[in-house]
Design a protein around this motif. Sequence first.
Motif, mmCIF file in Angstrom:
data_model
loop_
_atom_site.group_PDB
_atom_site.id
_atom_site.type_symbol
_atom_site.label_atom_id
_atom_site.label_comp_id
_atom_site.label_asym_id
_atom_site.label_seq_id
_atom_site.Cartn_x
_atom_site.Cartn_y
_atom_site.Cartn_z
ATOM 1 N N ALA A 45 0.865 -1.205 0.019
ATOM 2 C CA ALA A 45 0.051 -0.086 0.159
ATOM 3 C C ALA A 45 0.898 1.328 0.253
ATOM 4 N N HIS A 46 1.976 1.324 0.828
ATOM 5 C CA HIS A 46 2.826 2.480 0.756
ATOM 6 C C HIS A 46 3.458 2.800 -0.507
ATOM 7 N N HIS A 47 3.906 1.632 -1.236
ATOM 8 C CA HIS A 47 4.327 1.683 -2.511
ATOM 9 C C HIS A 47 3.374 2.369 -3.508
ATOM 10 N N LEU A 48 2.118 1.764 -3.544
ATOM 11 C CA LEU A 48 1.307 2.480 -4.676
ATOM 12 C C LEU A 48 1.042 3.919 -4.123
ATOM 13 N N VAL A 49 0.945 4.230 -2.964
ATOM 14 C CA VAL A 49 0.370 5.583 -2.545
ATOM 15 C C VAL A 49 1.582 6.568 -2.778
ATOM 16 N N ARG A 297 5.496 2.363 -22.708
ATOM 17 C CA ARG A 297 6.804 2.426 -22.151
ATOM 18 C C ARG A 297 6.990 3.870 -21.187
ATOM 19 N N LYS A 298 6.608 4.915 -21.648
ATOM 20 C CA LYS A 298 6.977 6.248 -20.887
ATOM 21 C C LYS A 298 6.085 6.175 -19.709
ATOM 22 N N LEU A 299 4.982 5.514 -19.503
ATOM 23 C CA LEU A 299 4.258 5.445 -18.251
ATOM 24 C C LEU A 299 5.036 4.163 -17.596
ATOM 25 N N ALA A 300 5.515 3.476 -18.084
ATOM 26 C CA ALA A 300 6.190 2.117 -17.434
ATOM 27 C C ALA A 300 7.460 2.655 -16.484
ATOM 28 N N VAL A 301 8.113 3.626 -17.374
ATOM 29 C CA VAL A 301 9.328 4.249 -16.808
ATOM 30 C C VAL A 301 9.019 5.322 -15.609
ATOM 31 N N ALA A 302 8.094 5.889 -15.932
ATOM 32 C CA ALA A 302 7.858 6.918 -15.011
ATOM 33 C C ALA A 302 7.347 6.166 -13.534
ATOM 34 N N PHE A 303 6.394 5.312 -13.609
ATOM 35 C CA PHE A 303 6.069 4.656 -12.333
ATOM 36 C C PHE A 303 6.227 3.349 -11.911
ATOM 37 N N SER A 305 9.893 1.494 -13.246
ATOM 38 C CA SER A 305 11.241 1.543 -13.069
ATOM 39 C C SER A 305 11.831 2.198 -14.526
ATOM 40 N N ASP A 306 13.043 2.559 -14.368
ATOM 41 C CA ASP A 306 14.018 3.157 -15.697
ATOM 42 C C ASP A 306 13.796 2.024 -16.726
ATOM 43 N N ALA A 339 5.384 -6.507 -11.989
ATOM 44 C CA ALA A 339 6.575 -5.591 -12.140
ATOM 45 C C ALA A 339 6.415 -4.449 -11.115
ATOM 46 N N PHE A 340 5.324 -3.982 -11.341
ATOM 47 C CA PHE A 340 4.892 -2.778 -10.264
ATOM 48 C C PHE A 340 5.160 -2.971 -8.831
#
Length: 511
Positions: A45-49, A297-303, A305-306, A339-340
């Motif tokens: 939960a902490h990770h998501l928030v 890909r841009k959303l995945a990089v932003a939220f 990992s790189d 992955a998230f």
Amino acid sequence: MKPPRGPARGPRLLRGGFRPGGNHVSDHARRAAAYTPLPVLEPAAHHLVSRFSYGVTPALTKTVRAKGHLAWFEGQLRPAKVQDRPGDALAGWWPDLSRTPLELWTRQVTGVRGGWEVMRDYGSWLLARRHTSNRQVLEVMTEFWENHLHVPVTSDGHFTWRVRYGALIRQHALGRFDRMLVAAVTHPAMLLHLDGARSTAEAPNENLGRELLELFTVGRGRYTEADVKDSARILTGWHVDTNDTWQALYVPEHHSTGPVRVGTFRDPNRSRDGRAMTRRYLTHLARHPDTAAHLARKLAVAFVSDDPPAALVRKLARVYLQHDTAIVPVLRALVRSPAFRAAAGAKLRDPSADVVATYRALGVRLQKPASSSSATAAMLSSTGSLGLTTGTWPRPDGAPITNAAWSTPLRVLASVDLHWSMAHRSWPTKELVHRAPAAYLPPLPVTLRQLVDHASRIVLGKPAPAYLVEACALATGFPATEVVTAEHAIVKHHLSRVLATLLDSPDHYAR
């Protein structure tokens, strides 16, 4: 950033001349009181928030614990249903943000107030909203899309329309990308920024047509120079009256007619009024598989990992296409992906996020600015000190969203300076109210280890790991087992050292 290392004990000379010489607690207070840890979010939960807000606060923790983190996130995806009196209260703080483009231009040319000052207000307003609003996911996604469809706040002319452009992005940030793209590319701020406002049939300007393909939709390597030329021709006719009214215009005689072809898009382009064709073209690009992959890909990089897993990017692109460019289903798929869940701590806060998170962590309450040295002005100034003033990235590609750009030694030193001044309340000092020092303390007496854990749960929203307890012991000069009473030097003089150490930790830099 590595956790600090070194001995946790021993006398240390502290700023101000205090040299602790052991435990000075009176005999009747040597035994710590029973310590009851504050409830915090469980790690997932902490990770998501943390990823989808500008900092976990005690109030946010309470809300998320009551609802469950996925239910909280789902509710945030419907921002109109989220009460936001704190965010709405900021509406009248900067009056110039409500003025028309013509009013803003007239005030600049008559010397009343420059466009750069209006844009400074806009940057302060953005940071204040991110700090204050209950609609945290909306603010996060508005920032993401403002950065993707980037129009900097620093160039001449388009400041007249820049506030309205931001409002347009916020309106579409959790909607559909095809609609957002059409609205953004034909918006006066974008037309002024990338020279679309002066592009004509006789002299098509390629800037907007090129960046549309390279940055906003299909991506680099997915188009040809012939595509760029026809992309520019399609967009001719859209203008802004910079000579008189500063109103948005469409001038049919400036539209370039004749067949056009951009990738798989073809149109006879016979009509002088090319607005309908422009919308067909932009909608086609928004629904293109290459655009889906680029945005995924841009959303995945932003939220995440790189270097996000290719399987995740493919899945997000597939969801995007299956839902006709709707953004919310993509976000749902992203936060529920393995992955998230595995990427906690993998992303660093950029300068703007660090500033806002620091103010939130310290429970700062912003007040309406009454001078140029207000707290809201200081927030914007601090983002520049940390590496990038909010909204000022000069190129159309938007500010970097990878860790490497924001993990330099100079950035760390600047953040340390910000954290120190905020923890010690030395700057800013106007138009803000700090959380009371007593609010960081559990019922006393407690050990230093327990005090640090309690403060960590308030400031970071999580228990204090061993390395952070050790770091606070080094910062204060007392061992973790030290019993702290209301009269102890840590409470009287050095609580700010504990707070600064928490803010300087990897747990605060990460989001």
